[in-house]
Design a protein around this motif. Structure first.
Motif, PDB file in Angstrom:
ATOM      1  N   LEU A  55      61.134 -79.436  32.607  1.00 37.02           N
ATOM      2  CA  LEU A  55      60.959 -78.711  31.251  1.00 37.02           C
ATOM      3  C   LEU A  55      60.872 -80.009  30.342  1.00 37.02           C
ATOM      4  N   ALA A  56      59.722 -80.372  29.691  1.00 38.50           N
ATOM      5  CA  ALA A  56      59.503 -81.032  28.512  1.00 38.50           C
ATOM      6  C   ALA A  56      59.219 -80.342  27.390  1.00 38.50           C
ATOM      7  N   ALA A  57      59.837 -80.493  26.293  1.00 36.20           N
ATOM      8  CA  ALA A  57      59.197 -79.718  25.215  1.00 36.20           C
ATOM      9  C   ALA A  57      57.651 -80.345  24.672  1.00 36.20           C
ATOM     10  N   ILE A  58      56.988 -79.260  24.081  1.00 34.39           N
ATOM     11  CA  ILE A  58      55.612 -79.917  23.612  1.00 34.39           C
ATOM     12  C   ILE A  58      55.519 -79.673  22.174  1.00 34.39           C
ATOM     13  N   GLN A  59      56.695 -79.024  21.733  1.00 33.39           N
ATOM     14  CA  GLN A  59      56.650 -78.551  20.257  1.00 33.39           C
ATOM     15  C   GLN A  59      58.073 -79.116  19.799  1.00 33.39           C
ATOM     16  N   GLU A  60      58.555 -79.572  18.532  1.00 31.85           N
ATOM     17  CA  GLU A  60      59.984 -79.872  17.900  1.00 31.85           C
ATOM     18  C   GLU A  60      60.630 -78.682  18.130  1.00 31.85           C
ATOM     19  N   ILE A  64      63.958 -76.237  24.411  1.00 34.97           N
ATOM     20  CA  ILE A  64      63.954 -77.731  25.053  1.00 34.97           C
ATOM     21  C   ILE A  64      64.373 -78.724  24.256  1.00 34.97           C
ATOM     22  N   ALA A  65      63.862 -78.772  23.101  1.00 40.74           N
ATOM     23  CA  ALA A  65      64.076 -80.023  22.381  1.00 40.74           C
ATOM     24  C   ALA A  65      65.493 -79.491  21.592  1.00 40.74           C
ATOM     25  N   GLU A  66      65.591 -78.371  21.339  1.00 41.02           N
ATOM     26  CA  GLU A  66      66.596 -77.868  20.564  1.00 41.02           C
ATOM     27  C   GLU A  66      68.093 -78.302  21.561  1.00 41.02           C
ATOM     28  N   PHE A  67      67.802 -77.959  23.147  1.00 42.20           N
ATOM     29  CA  PHE A  67      68.820 -77.984  24.051  1.00 42.20           C
ATOM     30  C   PHE A  67      69.096 -79.433  24.078  1.00 42.20           C
TER      31      PHE A  67
END
Ligand SMILES: C[C@@H](C(=O)O)C(=O)SCCNC(=O)CCNC(=O)[C@H](O)C(C)(C)COP(=O)(O)OP(=O)(O)OC[C@H]1O[C@@H](n2cnc3c(N)ncnc32)[C@H](O)[C@@H]1OP(=O)(O)O
Ligand SMILES: [Co+2]
Length: 132
Positions: A55-60, A64-67
């Motif tokens: 899983l990769a983030a597509i928005q900030e 996933i970005a927070e994790f």
């Protein structure tokens, strides 16, 4: 809970991690799929036991970005396949588990998904998924 459907791994760069997991598992990803409502790009591998979901983030503001910001790349969740999400949620709520979304969401790979709060499951984010 029938079996583990997949293990979710948070990654920064899906292309880099695709190559890494291809080398590790000796197979290529069988699909890549964007899940808009979760703001993630996913990539799936499988072997005889279960699937691996990168899983990769597509928005900030993606979880996933927070994790990754807090804990770095790594195992994000374990997903169990269930016959019926509503039946399983009723059982789990009666046992005291905290459900993050009562209404199943559309997940990746033709599944409906719900999540249990990691605070109620020994720090492990649990996903339940049901085939569509
Ligand atoms: C596409 C689909 C599919 O398979 O089909 C997917 O998998 S989508 C996969 C991505 N989507 C999801 O994960 C959706 C469900 N997840 C969420 O709603 C969120 O990520 C939460 C699990 C509630 C965490 O969000 P947030 O940190 O804002 O919540 P919070 O403030 O209530 O709880 C914070 C505490 O949870 C911890 N925490 C956060 N994410 C965690 C994780 N993945 N595993 C274990 N612990 C985790 C934090 O470090 C913090 O612990 P401390 O307090 O000790 O610091
Ligand atoms: Co998942």
């Amino acid at each position: 809970m029938k079996k583990i459907d997949h293990i979710g791994i948070a990654v920064k760069d899906i292309e880099v991690s695709n190559k890494l997991f291809e080398s590790l598992l000796g197979v290529s990803a069988y699909k890549q799929e964007e899940v808009q409502n979760e703001s993630v790009l996913t990539s799936f591998f499988k072997n005889d036991s279960c699937k691996i979901e990168l899983l990769a983030a597509i928005q900030e503001d993606s979880v996933i970005a927070e994790f990754i910001e807090k804990k770095g790349e790594g195992i994000h969740h374990i997903a169990f396949e269930v016959e019926s999400i509503p039946d399983e949620l009723e059982r789990l709520k009666a046992e005291g588990f905290v459900v993050l979304n009562e209404i199943p969401k559309k997940g990746a790979d033709n599944k409906l998904v719900v999540f249990l709060h990691p605070k109620s499951t020994n720090g492990v984010l649990i996903e339940l998924c049901q085939s569509l």
